[in-house]
Design a protein around this motif. Sequence first.
Motif, PDB file in Angstrom:
ATOM      1  N   VAL A  22      34.341  45.057  39.489  1.00  0.00           N
ATOM      2  CA  VAL A  22      35.098  44.285  40.227  1.00  0.00           C
ATOM      3  C   VAL A  22      34.239  43.692  41.283  1.00  0.00           C
ATOM      4  N   ILE A 122      39.877  49.957  45.934  1.00  0.00           N
ATOM      5  CA  ILE A 122      39.923  49.804  44.643  1.00  0.00           C
ATOM      6  C   ILE A 122      40.469  50.931  43.967  1.00  0.00           C
ATOM      7  N   LEU A 163      43.356  46.795  45.896  1.00  0.00           N
ATOM      8  CA  LEU A 163      43.318  46.144  44.730  1.00  0.00           C
ATOM      9  C   LEU A 163      43.649  47.478  43.582  1.00  0.00           C
ATOM     10  N   ASN A 165      43.350  47.922  40.079  1.00  0.00           N
ATOM     11  CA  ASN A 165      42.659  47.452  38.827  1.00  0.00           C
ATOM     12  C   ASN A 165      42.872  48.144  37.697  1.00  0.00           C
ATOM     13  N   GLU A 171      41.988  39.986  37.036  1.00  0.00           N
ATOM     14  CA  GLU A 171      43.027  39.855  37.886  1.00  0.00           C
ATOM     15  C   GLU A 171      42.648  40.446  39.217  1.00  0.00           C
ATOM     16  N   ALA A 172      42.103  41.763  39.126  1.00  0.00           N
ATOM     17  CA  ALA A 172      41.294  42.102  40.500  1.00  0.00           C
ATOM     18  C   ALA A 172      40.294  41.233  41.124  1.00  0.00           C
ATOM     19  N   THR A 175      40.926  38.170  42.836  1.00  0.00           N
ATOM     20  CA  THR A 175      41.796  38.636  43.992  1.00  0.00           C
ATOM     21  C   THR A 175      40.567  38.804  45.142  1.00  0.00           C
ATOM     22  N   HIS A 187      48.097  41.257  49.853  1.00  0.00           N
ATOM     23  CA  HIS A 187      47.373  42.691  49.543  1.00  0.00           C
ATOM     24  C   HIS A 187      48.439  43.647  49.777  1.00  0.00           C
TER      25      HIS A 187
END
Length: 187
Positions: A22, A122, A163, A165, A171-172, A175, A187
Amino acid sequence: MTTKRGRLWYVLGPSGAGKDSVINYARERLGAEACVLFAHRYITRPADAGGENHVALRPDEFALRERAGLFVLTWHRNDLSYGIGIEVEQWLARGLDVVVNGSRSALPLAERRFPGLIPLWIGASSEVLAQRLAARGRESEEQIHQRLAEAGAFSPPTNARVLLNDGELAEAGETLLAWLRGETVPH
């Protein structure tokens, strides 16, 4: 001329959640106009061990840098030593935001050292964590089970942006990009 101090984005979460992926997604797509830097970690792990782009140090090199005060944060985990360099303080003082891949164990010290730090958790489901840990091939089956047990014992700090993941990296990653650009994203 007074420059507003930058923000420290402190990334943490369980092993296998895709933190490096990410972070790299955002790093590759974020332009210099965003004034965001991504700090490399100093690790006593060979440079070709896979995973993140880091500064590889021998244990004695790491210890010397630590004694000389060249790290703003250090921690020791899974027979490795990790450090964040003092250059991060200079970047923040010059108004740049900085993203660091941190550790749950070093978070309390990081929060004391960097008031206003933004914790970014994450995470991923235990099924996804198990698949990713097995796929990367760095840990034994026993070590994977230990990491999954540890992951289940921790939850995001209450003040963290979170987030998940589990899906597509984009997607993550998108963001995180939006947050780093200062855009409002739930969030």
